[in-house]
Design a protein around this motif. Structure first.
Motif, PDB file in Angstrom:
ATOM      1  N   ASP A 192     -17.527   9.953   2.018  1.00  0.00           N
ATOM      2  CA  ASP A 192     -18.205   8.479   2.201  1.00  0.00           C
ATOM      3  C   ASP A 192     -16.855   7.542   1.358  1.00  0.00           C
ATOM      4  O   ASP A 192     -17.157   6.360   0.994  1.00  0.00           O
ATOM      5  CB  ASP A 192     -19.601   7.967   1.443  1.00  0.00           C
ATOM      6  CG  ASP A 192     -20.798   8.206   1.447  1.00  0.00           C
ATOM      7  OD1 ASP A 192     -20.658   8.512   2.865  1.00  0.00           O
ATOM      8  OD2 ASP A 192     -21.996   9.263   1.294  1.00  0.00           O
ATOM      9  N   ILE A 193     -15.891   8.078   0.411  1.00  0.00           N
ATOM     10  CA  ILE A 193     -15.390   7.191  -0.663  1.00  0.00           C
ATOM     11  C   ILE A 193     -13.456   7.781  -0.131  1.00  0.00           C
ATOM     12  O   ILE A 193     -12.954   7.475  -0.451  1.00  0.00           O
ATOM     13  CB  ILE A 193     -15.750   7.273  -1.563  1.00  0.00           C
ATOM     14  CG1 ILE A 193     -15.393   9.260  -2.382  1.00  0.00           C
ATOM     15  CG2 ILE A 193     -16.716   7.367  -2.578  1.00  0.00           C
ATOM     16  CD1 ILE A 193     -14.370   9.756  -3.703  1.00  0.00           C
ATOM     17  N   THR A 194     -13.823   8.303   1.336  1.00  0.00           N
ATOM     18  CA  THR A 194     -12.282   8.290   2.024  1.00  0.00           C
ATOM     19  C   THR A 194     -12.122   8.139   3.568  1.00  0.00           C
ATOM     20  O   THR A 194     -13.295   7.179   3.867  1.00  0.00           O
ATOM     21  CB  THR A 194     -11.998   9.623   2.245  1.00  0.00           C
ATOM     22  OG1 THR A 194     -13.086  10.697   2.958  1.00  0.00           O
ATOM     23  CG2 THR A 194     -12.122  10.495   0.785  1.00  0.00           C
ATOM     24  N   THR A 195     -10.878   7.488   3.946  1.00  0.00           N
ATOM     25  CA  THR A 195     -10.434   7.305   5.485  1.00  0.00           C
ATOM     26  C   THR A 195      -9.594   8.379   5.560  1.00  0.00           C
ATOM     27  O   THR A 195      -8.802   9.008   3.946  1.00  0.00           O
ATOM     28  CB  THR A 195     -10.496   6.195   4.880  1.00  0.00           C
ATOM     29  OG1 THR A 195      -9.973   5.612   6.307  1.00  0.00           O
ATOM     30  CG2 THR A 195      -8.887   5.798   4.006  1.00  0.00           C
ATOM     31  N   ASP A 214     -11.191   5.681  -0.452  1.00  0.00           N
ATOM     32  CA  ASP A 214     -11.270   4.642   0.392  1.00  0.00           C
ATOM     33  C   ASP A 214     -11.101   3.384  -0.862  1.00  0.00           C
ATOM     34  O   ASP A 214     -11.981   3.639  -1.799  1.00  0.00           O
ATOM     35  CB  ASP A 214     -12.131   4.652   0.875  1.00  0.00           C
ATOM     36  CG  ASP A 214     -12.701   3.200   1.688  1.00  0.00           C
ATOM     37  OD1 ASP A 214     -12.431   2.036   1.022  1.00  0.00           O
ATOM     38  OD2 ASP A 214     -13.035   3.167   2.806  1.00  0.00           O
ATOM     39  N   ASP A 216       0.621   5.659   0.508  1.00  0.00           N
ATOM     40  CA  ASP A 216      -0.128   7.000  -0.195  1.00  0.00           C
ATOM     41  C   ASP A 216       0.610   7.414  -0.042  1.00  0.00           C
ATOM     42  O   ASP A 216       1.846   7.887   0.204  1.00  0.00           O
ATOM     43  CB  ASP A 216      -1.373   6.465   1.800  1.00  0.00           C
ATOM     44  CG  ASP A 216      -1.689   5.687   1.597  1.00  0.00           C
ATOM     45  OD1 ASP A 216      -2.790   5.431   1.334  1.00  0.00           O
ATOM     46  OD2 ASP A 216      -1.930   3.993   2.509  1.00  0.00           O
ATOM     47  N   ASN A 260     -11.876   0.420  -1.373  1.00  0.00           N
ATOM     48  CA  ASN A 260     -13.098  -0.366  -1.719  1.00  0.00           C
ATOM     49  C   ASN A 260     -14.156   0.119  -2.030  1.00  0.00           C
ATOM     50  O   ASN A 260     -14.526  -0.440  -2.446  1.00  0.00           O
ATOM     51  CB  ASN A 260     -12.718  -1.938  -0.192  1.00  0.00           C
ATOM     52  CG  ASN A 260     -11.092  -2.339   0.113  1.00  0.00           C
ATOM     53  OD1 ASN A 260     -10.954  -3.041  -0.796  1.00  0.00           O
ATOM     54  ND2 ASN A 260     -10.909  -2.610   1.049  1.00  0.00           N
ATOM     55  N   ALA A 261     -14.221   0.909  -1.293  1.00  0.00           N
ATOM     56  CA  ALA A 261     -15.471   1.733  -1.309  1.00  0.00           C
ATOM     57  C   ALA A 261     -15.620   2.109  -2.442  1.00  0.00           C
ATOM     58  O   ALA A 261     -16.737   1.938  -3.336  1.00  0.00           O
ATOM     59  CB  ALA A 261     -16.229   2.964  -0.293  1.00  0.00           C
ATOM     60  N   GLN A 288       0.881  -1.132   0.284  1.00  0.00           N
ATOM     61  CA  GLN A 288      -0.131  -0.261   0.030  1.00  0.00           C
ATOM     62  C   GLN A 288       0.829   1.721  -0.113  1.00  0.00           C
ATOM     63  O   GLN A 288       1.558   1.630   0.613  1.00  0.00           O
ATOM     64  CB  GLN A 288      -1.247   0.219   0.866  1.00  0.00           C
ATOM     65  CG  GLN A 288      -1.651   1.405   1.136  1.00  0.00           C
ATOM     66  CD  GLN A 288      -2.936   1.471   0.225  1.00  0.00           C
ATOM     67  OE1 GLN A 288      -3.915  -0.041   0.234  1.00  0.00           O
ATOM     68  NE2 GLN A 288      -3.875   2.164   0.148  1.00  0.00           N
ATOM     69  N   SER A 305      -3.688   6.957  -3.385  1.00  0.00           N
ATOM     70  CA  SER A 305      -3.134   5.352  -3.123  1.00  0.00           C
ATOM     71  C   SER A 305      -3.095   4.605  -4.397  1.00  0.00           C
ATOM     72  O   SER A 305      -3.836   4.734  -5.008  1.00  0.00           O
ATOM     73  CB  SER A 305      -4.526   5.496  -1.955  1.00  0.00           C
ATOM     74  OG  SER A 305      -4.517   6.099  -0.928  1.00  0.00           O
TER      75      SER A 305
END
Length: 578
Positions: free
Chosen positions: A311-314, A336, A109, A338-339, A107, A154
Motif C-alpha cells: 500500500d505504501i510502495t510502487t 510511494d 531513487d 504520495n501514499a 526525483q 526516494s
C-alpha cells in the motif's frame, strides 16, 4: 571509497584475533560488537581468508555501493523588455527589464547498501560477515557478504526560482564638452525548495549480498540477496526498531538575494587630446537563506492495522537499459511518497500524536538545520578620477589613461552555530583600498604597438564561496563529534581581500592582414591569498582556540579532550610573485 578500517573493520570469525586497521574502538572481536542477525562466522580456512583479505589496512572498499535513477523536469519562462525615451536631443532615458522563472522537479531513487560506511552504533561494518573477497590495486573489487543492511531511498524536490532585474539609465550632454550618466539598478532572486522530502524502506541483516567490479568498474554487478521487486521483502521500521530505522526527511529551504547599484559619472573634454572622467559608485549585495527540518528524521510512525507494504510502495522499472554484465537489477520497490504523505499527514507541520509522528519543522531550534539559516550583506562605495589621452610623441601616436580609485567595503554576516548551544553569532568587517592605475599604448612604427600597464588591484572574498556546506564568511562553527571522522569548521568574516601590484608589457607586430607576432611579459606581486586550510587539532585545542564556540562539555560522551578533529577554515595567507 573508504578505508577498510574507517568504521571499525568487518566481523571476524570465531576465535580469530580481530584486525582493526582504523582508530575505532569498535571491532569485530566479540559477539556484542559483531553480527546481530546471523551468528559470527565459524573458524574455517575460507572464512578466515575472506575476512583477512577484505579487512587489510590499506584496502579501500566501496563506501555506498548503489544503483540510482535521477529524473529531472524543467520549465523556464523568460521575458525581456526595453523602453527608451529622448525628451531632448541632449538627453536619453533607458529602462531595461529582465524577468525569468524556472520551475523544476527532481526525483532521486536509490537502491543501496549502507553498512560499509557506518559504525557499530548505526548497524554498520562491524556487523558485516565476509564470505568471499577479491582485492585488485588495493581496492576491494568483489565481495560476498552476510548481515548487510539494504535501503530503498526516494527523494522528491520541487524547486522554484524567480529573478527580476530592472535598470534605469540617464545620459545627458550638458554641453559639447561635458557629458554625464546616471544609473540605478536592482536585481532580486528568490529561490524556494518548498518540498524536499526523502523516505526510506529498509531491510536488515541481508544474507548473500554481493558486488562485483571486476572487469567493469563503471557498471558493477550488484546482487542484493533477495527479490528487491517484492514489497513483502522490505520493511517499514518505525520508532522502537533497531537501527537502521526507516526515515522521513522533510527539509524545505530557500535563498533570497538582492543586488542594488547606483552610479554617477561625469566626463569633460579638456582638449582634443585629453578627457577627464570622474564618478561615484555604490552597490550592495545581500543574501538570506533559510532551512527547516524535523527534530528527529530517523523516527517514523508504525503502519496502521490493515496497511501493508504494497500500500505504501510502487515499483521502479526499466532501470539500466543496456547494462552489462547481464543479470544487473532492472527494477526495485521504492516508497510511494504520495501514499505516505496521505497516510501520515507528513506536511502538516504539526505533531500528529502518533509515536514517531511529530512532523513539526524547526529552523534554528533543530541542530542540523541551524547552519542553513544565515544572512550576509556587503556594501561597497567607490570614487574614481581618470584622465584619458590620445596624442603624438615624436610624431608617433600614443594613447592611454591614468587614474585612481578609492573603495570602501563593509561586510555584515550572521548565522547559527551547531556548537555552543546553537546561538546566533554575527560580526562585521570594514576595509578600504586606494588603487592607482596606468595604461599606455605607443606606436613607434606603423603596425607595431608597444603596451605597458601598471596597477594596484584587489578582489573581495566571494560572497557565495562555501566550506563544508556553509559560507566561509559567516562566523559560525560546526562540529561532527560522532565519528569515525571527526571534523570542525569555523567561518571567518574578517577575511581581507586578495591584493596585488601588477605590471604588464607587450610588443605586437601586425605584419599582414589577420596576422600577428607578439611578445608579452607580466609580473604580479601578490600580497595575500585567501585559502581554505585544513589542520588536525585535538578537541582541547579547539576549545582553547574559541572557548565560546567549542564548549568543553559538548563533546562529553562522544569524544575526549585528546580526540583529533580535522578543522577547516578560510584564512589569509602570504602571497608571492607570479
Amino acid at each position: 571509497a573508504v578505508g577498510s578500517g574507517s568504521s571499525g573493520g568487518f566481523c571476524s570469525p570465531i576465535g580469530v584475533a580481530p584486525q582493526n586497521p582504523g582508530n575505532s574502538g569498535s571491532t569485530g572481536s566479540s559477539a556484542a560488537n559483531c553480527a546481530t542477525g546471523l551468528p559470527r562466522p565459524t573458524n574455517t580456512p575460507g572464512n578466515v581468508t575472506a575476512y583477512q583479505t577484505a579487512n587489510q589496512a590499506n584496502v579501500f572498499i566501496p563506501r555506498l555501493p548503489r544503483y540510482g535513477r535521477l529524473t529531472h523536469h524543467q520549465e523556464r519562462l523568460g521575458l525581456t523588455g526595453a523602453l527608451q525615451w529622448r525628451p531632448a536631443d541632449s538627453t536619453t532615458v533607458s529602462l531595461d527589464i529582465l524577468y525569468s522563472q524556472l520551475d523544476s522537479t527532481r526525483q532521486e531513487d536509490f537502491l543501496q547498501a549502507m553498512s560499509f560506511s557506518r559504525n557499530a552504533a548505526a548497524g554498520g561494518q562491524t556487523q558485516v560477515i565476509v564470505r568471499e573477497a577479491a582485492v585488485e590495486n588495493n581496492t576491494l573489487v568483489y565481495g560476498l557478504f552476510d548481515n548487510v543492511d539494504v535501503r530503498s531511498e526516494s527523494r522528491f524536490d520541487q524547486l522554484e526560482t524567480q529573478f527580476l532585474q530592472v535598470g534605469l539609465t540617464l545620459d545627458h550632454d550638458f554641453s559639447d564638452t561635458v557629458r554625464g550618466r546616471f544609473f540605478a539598478g536592482r536585481a532580486e532572486s528568490n529561490y524556494e525548495n518548498p518540498y524536499q522530502t526523502t523516505v526510506t524502506l529498509d531491510r536488515q541483516n541481508t544474507a548473500g549480498y554481493s558486488f562485483d567490479f571486476r572487469g567493469n568498474p563503471n557498471t558493477p554487478l550488484i546482487n542484493y540477496g533477495f527479490d528487491v521487486t517484492d514489497p513483502a521483502a522490505w520493511g517499514w521500521l518505525p520508532i522502537g526498531s533497531s537501527v537502521p530505522r526507516s526515515e522521513i526527511r522533510i527539509r524545505p529551504q530557500g535563498v533570497d538575494t538582492v543586488f542594488q547599484s547606483l552610479q554617477a559619472d561625469l566626463e569633460y573634454d579638456v582638449s582634443p587630446f585629453v578627457t577627464l572622467q570622474t564618478g561615484v559608485n555604490w552597490k550592495t549585495f545581500s543574501s538570506e537563506s533559510y532551512e527547516f527540518r524535523r527534530a528527529d528524521e530517523t523516527v517514523v510512525p508504525a503502519l496502521p492495522a490493515g496497511v501493508t507494504m504494497a500500500d505504501i510502495t510502487t515499483l521502479l522499472t526499466g532501470f539500466g537499459g543496456g547494462f552489462t554484465p547481464s543479470g544487473s537489477t532492472t527494477g526495485w520497490v521504492i516508497p510511494d511518497l504520495n501514499a505516505l504523505a496521505d497516510l501520515f499527514n507528513i506536511y502538516c507541520n504539526c505533531n500528529t500524536g502518533l509515536p514517531g509522528g511529530d512532523f513539526t519543522l524547526g529552523s534554528i531550534t533543530v541542530g542540523n538545520a541551524r547552519g542553513g539559516n544565515r544572512f550576509l550583506e556587503e556594501e561597497d562605495v567607490a570614487l574614481y578620477v581618470q584622465a584619458n589621452f590620445d596624442a603624438d610623441v615624436f610624431g608617433r601616436p600614443i594613447r592611454g589613461n591614468v587614474g585612481v580609485r578609492h573603495v570602501w567595503t563593509s561586510l555584515y554576516a550572521e548565522g547559527y552555530s551547531s556548537t555552543g548551544g546553537g546561538t546566533l553569532v554575527f560580526d562585521t568587517h570594514e576595509y578600504q583600498d586606494t588603487l592607482p592605475s596606468l595604461n599606455l599604448t605607443y606606436e613607434p612604427f606603423d603596425n607595431v604597438l608597444v603596451r605597458f600597464g601598471a596597477a594596484k588591484v584587489m578582489a573581495r572574498p566571494q560572497i557565495n564561496n562555501s566550506m563544508s556546506g556553509a559560507n566561509y564568511l559567516v562566523p559560525t562553527t560546526s562540529l561532527n563529534a560522532t565519528g569515525p571522522n571527526y571534523t570542525a569548521t569555523i567561518g571567518n568574516v574578517e577575511l581581507e581581500p586578495f591584493r596585488a601590484k601588477t605590471y604588464d608589457f607587450a610588443v605586437e607586430w601586425y605584419f599582414a592582414p589577420e596576422s600577428l607576432i607578439s611578445f608579452a611579459y607580466f609580473y604580479k606581486d601578490i600580497d595575500t591569498y585567501i585559502q581554505v586550510v585544513r589542520q588536525d587539532l585535538s578537541y582541547e585545542q579547539l576549545t582553547a582556540l574559541n572557548p565560546s564556540a567549542f564548549d568543553p562539555s559538548f563533546c562529553f560522551g562522544s569524544c575526549s579532550p585528546t580526540t583529533i578533529f580535522a578543522l577547516t577554515s578560510a584564512v589569509n595567507t602570504d602571497g608571492g610573485p607570479l
